[in-house]
Scaffold this motif. Structure first.
Motif, PDB file in Angstrom:
ATOM      1  N   ARG A  42      -3.930  66.258  35.878  1.00 35.85           N
ATOM      2  CA  ARG A  42      -4.508  66.616  37.182  1.00 35.85           C
ATOM      3  C   ARG A  42      -3.421  66.868  38.220  1.00 35.85           C
ATOM      4  N   LEU A  43      -2.363  66.081  38.195  1.00 38.01           N
ATOM      5  CA  LEU A  43      -1.251  66.311  39.122  1.00 38.01           C
ATOM      6  C   LEU A  43      -0.603  67.663  38.857  1.00 38.01           C
ATOM      7  N   ARG A  44      -0.359  67.971  37.594  1.00 37.80           N
ATOM      8  CA  ARG A  44       0.211  69.282  37.246  1.00 37.80           C
ATOM      9  C   ARG A  44      -0.712  70.406  37.711  1.00 37.80           C
ATOM     10  N   ALA A  50      -3.758  57.706  31.999  1.00 43.34           N
ATOM     11  CA  ALA A  50      -2.468  58.157  32.527  1.00 43.34           C
ATOM     12  C   ALA A  50      -2.242  59.631  32.219  1.00 43.34           C
ATOM     13  N   GLN A  51      -2.567  60.063  31.010  1.00 47.76           N
ATOM     14  CA  GLN A  51      -2.375  61.464  30.637  1.00 47.76           C
ATOM     15  C   GLN A  51      -3.315  62.381  31.414  1.00 47.76           C
ATOM     16  N   GLY A  56       9.082  61.404  48.036  1.00 49.99           N
ATOM     17  CA  GLY A  56       9.147  62.689  47.354  1.00 49.99           C
ATOM     18  C   GLY A  56       9.409  62.624  45.872  1.00 49.99           C
ATOM     19  N   HIS A  57       9.589  61.440  45.332  1.00 46.57           N
ATOM     20  CA  HIS A  57       9.908  61.339  43.911  1.00 46.57           C
ATOM     21  C   HIS A  57       8.738  61.698  43.010  1.00 46.57           C
ATOM     22  N   ILE A  58       7.512  61.426  43.437  1.00 47.16           N
ATOM     23  CA  ILE A  58       6.364  61.752  42.593  1.00 47.16           C
ATOM     24  C   ILE A  58       6.252  63.264  42.434  1.00 47.16           C
ATOM     25  N   SER A  59       6.242  63.986  43.549  1.00 47.92           N
ATOM     26  CA  SER A  59       6.115  65.441  43.454  1.00 47.92           C
ATOM     27  C   SER A  59       7.322  66.051  42.756  1.00 47.92           C
ATOM     28  N   ARG A  60       8.506  65.518  42.994  1.00 46.42           N
ATOM     29  CA  ARG A  60       9.711  66.070  42.357  1.00 46.42           C
ATOM     30  C   ARG A  60       9.694  65.839  40.849  1.00 46.42           C
ATOM     31  N   THR A  61       9.176  64.715  40.417  1.00 49.86           N
ATOM     32  CA  THR A  61       9.061  64.440  38.991  1.00 49.86           C
ATOM     33  C   THR A  61       8.075  65.404  38.337  1.00 49.86           C
ATOM     34  N   ILE A  62       6.953  65.638  38.972  1.00 51.65           N
ATOM     35  CA  ILE A  62       5.969  66.586  38.441  1.00 51.65           C
ATOM     36  C   ILE A  62       6.590  67.981  38.356  1.00 51.65           C
ATOM     37  N   LEU A  63       7.326  68.387  39.398  1.00 49.57           N
ATOM     38  CA  LEU A  63       7.988  69.690  39.381  1.00 49.57           C
ATOM     39  C   LEU A  63       9.011  69.782  38.248  1.00 49.57           C
ATOM     40  N   SER A  76      -2.882  70.351  40.119  1.00 43.74           N
ATOM     41  CA  SER A  76      -2.865  70.413  41.583  1.00 43.74           C
ATOM     42  C   SER A  76      -1.644  71.168  42.092  1.00 43.74           C
ATOM     43  N   VAL A  77      -0.491  70.875  41.523  1.00 39.85           N
ATOM     44  CA  VAL A  77       0.737  71.570  41.921  1.00 39.85           C
ATOM     45  C   VAL A  77       0.626  73.048  41.566  1.00 39.85           C
ATOM     46  N   TYR A  78       0.126  73.345  40.385  1.00 39.69           N
ATOM     47  CA  TYR A  78      -0.035  74.732  39.955  1.00 39.69           C
ATOM     48  C   TYR A  78      -0.927  75.510  40.923  1.00 39.69           C
ATOM     49  N   LEU A  79      -2.084  74.950  41.244  1.00 39.98           N
ATOM     50  CA  LEU A  79      -3.017  75.637  42.136  1.00 39.98           C
ATOM     51  C   LEU A  79      -2.427  75.812  43.530  1.00 39.98           C
ATOM     52  N   LEU A  80      -1.709  74.819  44.009  1.00 40.75           N
ATOM     53  CA  LEU A  80      -1.073  74.918  45.322  1.00 40.75           C
ATOM     54  C   LEU A  80      -0.036  76.036  45.329  1.00 40.75           C
ATOM     55  N   LEU A  81       0.800  76.098  44.298  1.00 37.66           N
ATOM     56  CA  LEU A  81       1.819  77.152  44.232  1.00 37.66           C
ATOM     57  C   LEU A  81       1.188  78.526  44.005  1.00 37.66           C
ATOM     58  N   LYS A  82       0.107  78.568  43.276  1.00 38.07           N
ATOM     59  CA  LYS A  82      -0.590  79.837  43.052  1.00 38.07           C
ATOM     60  C   LYS A  82      -1.087  80.419  44.371  1.00 38.07           C
ATOM     61  N   SER A  83      -1.475  79.560  45.290  1.00 43.25           N
ATOM     62  CA  SER A  83      -1.976  80.023  46.590  1.00 43.25           C
ATOM     63  C   SER A  83      -0.864  80.176  47.624  1.00 43.25           C
ATOM     64  N   SER A  84       0.386  79.973  47.203  1.00 43.67           N
ATOM     65  CA  SER A  84       1.542  80.079  48.112  1.00 43.67           C
ATOM     66  C   SER A  84       2.602  80.961  47.463  1.00 43.67           C
ATOM     67  N   PRO A  85       2.385  82.282  47.431  1.00 43.92           N
ATOM     68  CA  PRO A  85       3.310  83.163  46.713  1.00 43.92           C
ATOM     69  C   PRO A  85       4.745  83.121  47.232  1.00 43.92           C
ATOM     70  N   GLY A  86       4.958  82.716  48.459  1.00 48.02           N
ATOM     71  CA  GLY A  86       6.321  82.607  48.985  1.00 48.02           C
ATOM     72  C   GLY A  86       7.034  81.357  48.512  1.00 48.02           C
ATOM     73  N   GLY A  87       6.304  80.470  47.844  1.00 48.42           N
ATOM     74  CA  GLY A  87       6.875  79.228  47.364  1.00 48.42           C
ATOM     75  C   GLY A  87       6.792  78.124  48.386  1.00 48.42           C
ATOM     76  N   LEU A  88       7.015  76.906  47.927  1.00 45.17           N
ATOM     77  CA  LEU A  88       6.972  75.719  48.779  1.00 45.17           C
ATOM     78  C   LEU A  88       8.092  74.774  48.374  1.00 45.17           C
ATOM     79  N   LYS A  89       8.614  74.051  49.348  1.00 49.08           N
ATOM     80  CA  LYS A  89       9.613  73.022  49.064  1.00 49.08           C
ATOM     81  C   LYS A  89       8.902  71.775  48.541  1.00 49.08           C
ATOM     82  N   ASN A  90       9.661  70.920  47.860  1.00 49.66           N
ATOM     83  CA  ASN A  90       9.119  69.676  47.327  1.00 49.66           C
ATOM     84  C   ASN A  90       8.385  68.884  48.406  1.00 49.66           C
ATOM     85  N   SER A  91       8.981  68.767  49.578  1.00 48.54           N
ATOM     86  CA  SER A  91       8.349  67.983  50.649  1.00 48.54           C
ATOM     87  C   SER A  91       7.018  68.590  51.066  1.00 48.54           C
ATOM     88  N   GLU A  92       6.926  69.911  51.100  1.00 49.08           N
ATOM     89  CA  GLU A  92       5.673  70.577  51.468  1.00 49.08           C
ATOM     90  C   GLU A  92       4.610  70.347  50.396  1.00 49.08           C
TER      91      GLU A  92
END
Length: 91
Positions: free
Chosen positions: A14-16, A8-9, A50-57, A18-34
């Protein structure tokens, strides 16, 4: 530690990442749904999409890694050049 706990850890890490790398490649930012749709984790129980991604955020926000622009609802890396001040109070 038990194997299920370790798995689980690792999954959360890995989820964190993934989100980090996605945001790193999107300097304008992304919404939770994106973010959720880009990573294939936006679906969920009816009415709770959207609860999984929102929880990670939320976890990453508490760790000081990401921040949300309240006007656009876009999430960005906190210490990126587009993120503005790194002081949580904006000072």
């Amino acid at each position: 530690m038990s194997e299920p706990y370790v798995l689980a850890q690792e999954a959360m890490s890995r989820l964190r990442s993934s989100v980090y790398l996605l945001l790193k490649s999107s300097p304008g930012g992304l919404k939770n749904s994106e973010i959720g749709r880009s990573l294939g984790i936006y679906s969920g129980h009816v009415g709770h999409e959207g609860h999984i991604s929102r929880t990670i955020l939320a976890l990453m926000e508490a760790e000081g890694v990401v921040m949300q622009d309240e006007s656009t609802k876009a999430w960005r890396l906190r210490n990126g050049p587009e993120s503005g001040p790194s002081d949580p109070l904006g000072n």
